[in-house]
Scaffold this motif. Structure first.
Motif, PDB file in Angstrom:
ATOM      1  N   GLN A 174      41.819  36.153  40.720  1.00  0.00           N
ATOM      2  CA  GLN A 174      41.921  36.741  41.904  1.00  0.00           C
ATOM      3  C   GLN A 174      42.723  37.589  42.222  1.00  0.00           C
ATOM      4  O   GLN A 174      43.526  37.952  41.927  1.00  0.00           O
ATOM      5  CB  GLN A 174      42.846  35.315  43.271  1.00  0.00           C
ATOM      6  N   VAL A 175      41.822  38.595  42.501  1.00  0.00           N
ATOM      7  CA  VAL A 175      42.727  40.333  43.149  1.00  0.00           C
ATOM      8  C   VAL A 175      43.848  40.186  44.191  1.00  0.00           C
ATOM      9  O   VAL A 175      42.232  39.458  44.657  1.00  0.00           O
ATOM     10  CB  VAL A 175      41.322  41.523  43.159  1.00  0.00           C
ATOM     11  N   GLY A 177      45.986  40.826  39.074  1.00  0.00           N
ATOM     12  CA  GLY A 177      45.229  39.718  39.095  1.00  0.00           C
ATOM     13  C   GLY A 177      44.184  39.748  37.589  1.00  0.00           C
ATOM     14  O   GLY A 177      43.940  39.209  37.393  1.00  0.00           O
ATOM     15  N   ARG A 178      44.211  41.350  37.693  1.00  0.00           N
ATOM     16  CA  ARG A 178      43.116  41.303  37.481  1.00  0.00           C
ATOM     17  C   ARG A 178      42.957  43.227  36.381  1.00  0.00           C
ATOM     18  O   ARG A 178      44.107  43.811  37.184  1.00  0.00           O
ATOM     19  CB  ARG A 178      41.010  41.550  37.810  1.00  0.00           C
ATOM     20  N   THR A 179      42.269  43.206  35.550  1.00  0.00           N
ATOM     21  CA  THR A 179      42.617  44.794  35.698  1.00  0.00           C
ATOM     22  C   THR A 179      41.829  45.636  35.958  1.00  0.00           C
ATOM     23  O   THR A 179      40.510  45.719  36.276  1.00  0.00           O
ATOM     24  CB  THR A 179      41.132  44.862  33.785  1.00  0.00           C
ATOM     25  N   PHE A 180      43.249  46.393  36.475  1.00  0.00           N
ATOM     26  CA  PHE A 180      42.867  47.670  37.730  1.00  0.00           C
ATOM     27  C   PHE A 180      41.930  48.839  37.031  1.00  0.00           C
ATOM     28  O   PHE A 180      41.360  48.890  38.225  1.00  0.00           O
ATOM     29  CB  PHE A 180      44.153  48.494  37.745  1.00  0.00           C
ATOM     30  N   SER A 216      36.619  50.392  41.138  1.00  0.00           N
ATOM     31  CA  SER A 216      36.831  52.326  41.533  1.00  0.00           C
ATOM     32  C   SER A 216      37.043  51.200  43.214  1.00  0.00           C
ATOM     33  O   SER A 216      36.735  50.221  43.626  1.00  0.00           O
ATOM     34  CB  SER A 216      34.517  52.015  42.319  1.00  0.00           C
ATOM     35  N   MET A 217      37.818  51.963  43.214  1.00  0.00           N
ATOM     36  CA  MET A 217      38.819  51.993  44.673  1.00  0.00           C
ATOM     37  C   MET A 217      38.427  53.164  45.373  1.00  0.00           C
ATOM     38  O   MET A 217      38.051  53.612  45.612  1.00  0.00           O
ATOM     39  CB  MET A 217      40.790  52.332  43.825  1.00  0.00           C
ATOM     40  N   ASN A 258      49.075  50.044  37.872  1.00  0.00           N
ATOM     41  CA  ASN A 258      48.525  49.144  38.925  1.00  0.00           C
ATOM     42  C   ASN A 258      48.294  50.062  40.057  1.00  0.00           C
ATOM     43  O   ASN A 258      48.607  48.970  41.232  1.00  0.00           O
ATOM     44  CB  ASN A 258      47.824  47.411  38.567  1.00  0.00           C
ATOM     45  N   THR A 259      47.906  51.009  40.539  1.00  0.00           N
ATOM     46  CA  THR A 259      48.552  51.152  41.671  1.00  0.00           C
ATOM     47  C   THR A 259      47.615  52.402  42.428  1.00  0.00           C
ATOM     48  O   THR A 259      46.961  53.723  41.627  1.00  0.00           O
ATOM     49  CB  THR A 259      50.163  51.754  41.782  1.00  0.00           C
TER      50      THR A 259
END
Length: 125
Positions: A1-2, A26-29, A33-34, A77-78
């Motif tokens: 879960q992310v 929770g997962r590999t950032f 895509s963000m 991770n940001t």
């Protein structure tokens, strides 16, 4: 879960600046895509900006081009949104989103997989 947690919102005068952050766990950032969307009461969620997995491509809605900058730090991770020359019409809840999609059209239309709860930005005139 992310999980996505936004921060950095607040009250600012018109012409001012804010920097939003979105911490992802929770997962590999770097697999995602963000993007940033914003929402005001009674209106549909609006695309603001998106960035690809490596940060090599960025997309913006016309109303924020030249004023907002999206960036990411895969080591931390940001996701970030630097907002300058803020206007009262930028007032909204800003939401962070993550998706496995590669397609810019999907990113910009909100066809993403995970969403944060948002952070409120209020710009006073």
């Amino acid at each position: 879960q992310v999980q996505l947690v936004e921060s950095g919102g607040g009250l600012v005068q018109a012409g001012g600046s804010l920097r939003l952050s979105c911490a992802v766990s929770g997962r590999t950032f770097s697999s995602y895509s963000m993007g940033w969307f914003r929402q005001t009461p009674g209106k549909e969620r609006e695309f603001v900006a998106a960035i690809t997995r490596t940060g090599s491509s960025k997309y913006y809605t016309d109303s924020v081009k030249g004023r907002f900058t999206i960036s990411r730090d895969n080591a931390k991770n940001t996701l970030y949104l630097e907002m300058n020359s803020l206007k009262p019409e930028d007032t909204a809840v800003y939401l962070c989103t993550a998706g496995v999609t590669w397609a810019p059209s999907a990113m910009m239309s909100g066809r993403m997989d995970y969403w944060g709860k948002g952070t409120l930005v209020t710009v006073s005139s």
